[in-house]
Design an enzyme around this catalytic site. Structure first.
Site, PDB file in Angstrom:
ATOM      1  N   GLY B  72       0.324  -1.225  -0.184  1.00 10.19           N
ATOM      2  CA  GLY B  72      -0.003   0.131  -0.376  1.00 10.19           C
ATOM      3  C   GLY B  72       1.074   1.427   0.037  1.00 10.19           C
ATOM      4  CB  CYS B 130       0.355   1.724  -6.658  1.00 13.24           C
ATOM      5  SG  CYS B 130       0.190   0.071  -5.778  1.00 13.24           S
TER       6      CYS B 130
END
Lengths: 268, 312
Positions: B72, B130
């Site tokens: 993350g 991402c």
């Protein structure tokens, strides 16, 4: 791989001879290990150093729980394995002048204590040996088969309190109950230091005791680790705001730990 | 010894091997294991404008043939990166590519502008892809128009070469690649991790706290190679191949499909020192084949196929 010896009902002690020689390795530090075979999982697994032999051999006490540990347990004598280490930060240095030290181990959590006891009892050129009377090990498990190498700990010449949840061996109860029992019987002074390693609920209970009685407490944590060297951020543990690790909300178990002061990180 | 020197969007690299973002820290963590001169370039972990504590644990899980992660984008933000991390880079051998991420299109451009003033950063890689933020929606790498706007914003904000890191989680990666090129990218990194997940059916629990994460490692190599091939066919800018690369053979395969350079990621978790020796292995491999430069291998597949087509 020098030898593989069974320990307890589901553990093994791996003795390995590294290609390089190490000086005295700090107790509580760890290595990433994996089998060298194609069939072995590709990501190494972290293991605290269990014992450091005079010959340069290193020992790891491992509970076989999945493919990574299975591959290591299935390696054959003479085979090479992959080792990365020593890594991380270990236990604080033990000195004679401190308060008595109680180590509370749960199951395979005993692994980082053997070398700590060994080193404390041996002393170094700079630091005298610790009196065995200052050291106590309370070693608990669900049953006797999960008190790995209990006899090896007893051979160290310190007080060992084995305890089992099912009463199959030693004190009938968990390590915290055994600790409270020792205090009730006045076998321990009220001022002690606590080190713990084991299942998280057990460590939480130990930390609670330390908080209630305002005792210094350290624990050795286990997390999944991707790399062991601080690059993947996979082994995050939550820090305490008022702790010594700074204001960032997470620490890396692999480089900031695996041994932490209880005031520095939160057990989840 | 064969010559590995590589020109990549104006950068002169010692060799075509780069560390993949997120698998090498900021480079400093690895200095004892992998000297900077062993690499073509370091690519930093993603830096975002504001600090991000990252996702809840567990964040990683090994699977049968690869690795799931959901870190993350944990990072201390751009100020800390510039004032602390970059300030401690003192290795003159290091070629540093800073990977930047953002919550909004504007944030990418702001980060690029700030880093434009940092002489230690030679180039930027823009993390469009991402999988572990925004719930895996991949807002910047699945829609050509958005990818183009982000890259145009970054392009306008910096004088340094800029690379766009693309996701393989799209039907036509060439469309995104062309959009990034049109936006002004000087090169493309192909690919980021693929969306994946794992479950413990006995407990009914996900293997990652976020349930879905990014999947990397040897298992994704054929997918990454197919993406790199398609992108190489579509664009004129250099392509950096990434996905499951762990040895010299893998590097040469990605060069053969048209990549100019490669990135190595998950292999550094298996062996954190692997990048210390990979360039030597690459050189030895080329020597064995009597090939003088690694650049000769680049694009070999397309040339051969064209040749064959011409002969038909």
């Amino acid at each position: 791989m020098v030898s593989i010896r069974p320990s307890g009902s589901d553990g093994v002690v791996l003795t390995v001879r590294p290609f390089m020689t190490f000086g005295r390795l700090d107790a509580g530090r760890f290595f990433m290990l994996r089998g060298d075979e194609e069939s072995s999982p590709a990501i190494p697994r972290p293991f605290s150093l269990y014992r450091q032999g005079d010959s340069g051999n290193l020992e790891f006490l491992i509970k076989v729980i999945g493919p990574g540990t299975e591959a290591l347990a299935q390696s054959r004598v003479g085979e090479e394995i992959v080792m990365i280490g020593p890594l991380g930060r270990g236990w604080p240095e033990l000195t004679q002048d401190g308060k008595p030290l109680i180590m509370l181990a749960g199951g395979i959590g005993s692994a980082p204590f053997y070398i700590a006891l060994q080193q404390a009892l041996a002393g170094t050129d700079q630091r005298p040996a610790v009196d065995p009377g200052q050291l106590h090990l309370i070693y608990g498990g669900r049953n006797k088969g999960l008190l790995y190498d209990i006899e090896k700990f007893e051979e160290l010449g310190i007080a060992v309190t084995p305890c089992t949840d099912d009463g199959s061996f030693g004190f009938h109860g968990n390590v915290v109950q055994a600790l409270e029992d020792h205090w009730r019987q006045s076998r321990f002074p009220s001022e002690v230091r606590l080190w713990t390693c084991g299942p998280e609920p057990m460590m939480r209970a130990v930390v609670k005791v330390a908080e209630d009685r305002d005792l210094q407490c350290w624990f050795s944590l286990e997390t999944y680790m991707g790399c062991g060297v601080g690059i993947c951020n996979g082994c995050a543990v939550l820090t305490c705001k008022e702790g010594s690790l700074g204001s960032w909300p997470v620490a890396k178990c692999c480089v900031d730990g695996p041994v932490f002061a209880a005031r520095d990180v939160q057990l989840t | 010894m064969s010559d590995l020197s590589t020109r990549l969007a104006g950068l002169a690299l010692r060799n075509p091997i780069l560390s993949a973002s997120g698998t090498f820290g900021h480079g400093l963590e690895m200095a004892q294991l992998v000297p900077a001169r062993a690499l073509g370039a370091w690519v930093s972990k993603t830096v975002t404008l504001t600090p991000r504590p990252g996702n809840p644990m567990p964040r990683i899980q090994e699977t049968e043939a690869g690795f799931l992660n959901s870190i993350g984008l944990e990072n201390r933000g751009l100020d800390a990166y510039i004032n602390e991390t970059l300030a401690s880079v003192c290795d003159p051998d290091a070629v540093l590519i800073a990977n930047i991420g953002g919550h909004t299109e504007e944030e990418f451009a702001i980060a690029a502008a700030r880093l434009d003033d940092c002489p230690k950063v030679q180039a930027l890689e823009v993390n469009l892809s991402c999988p572990n933020v925004d719930g895996g929606r991949l807002p910047y790498s699945t829609e050509p128009a958005t990818a183009e706007r982000v890259m145009a914003g970054v392009r306008a904000a910096t004088t340094k070469p800029v690379f766009a890191k693309l996701s393989g989680n799209v039907t036509r990666i060439e469309d995104i690649a062309l959009a990034a090129e049109a936006g002004g990218a000087d090169g493309l990194t192909v690919i980021n991790t693929l969306l994946g997940m794992g479950v413990d059916w006995r407990r009914g629990e996900p293997q990652l706290a976020t349930v879905v994460g990014g999947y990397s490692g040897v298992a994704i190599k054929p997918i990454a190679m197919r993406c790199a091939w398609q992108v190489c066919q579509a664009v004129k800018i250099p392509v950096i191949g990434c996905g499951g690369i762990r040895n010299a053979e893998d590097v040469l395969e990605f060069l053969a499909v048209g990549c100019t350079a490669v990135q190595v990621g998950t292999a550094s978790f298996s062996d954190p020192a692997c990048l210390a020796t990979l360039a030597q292995e690459l050189s030895a491999c080329l020597d064995e084949e009597g090939i003088a430069t690694s650049a000769e291998v680049s694009g070999r597949l397309a040339r051969n196929l064209q040749c064959e087509a011409g002969n038909l």
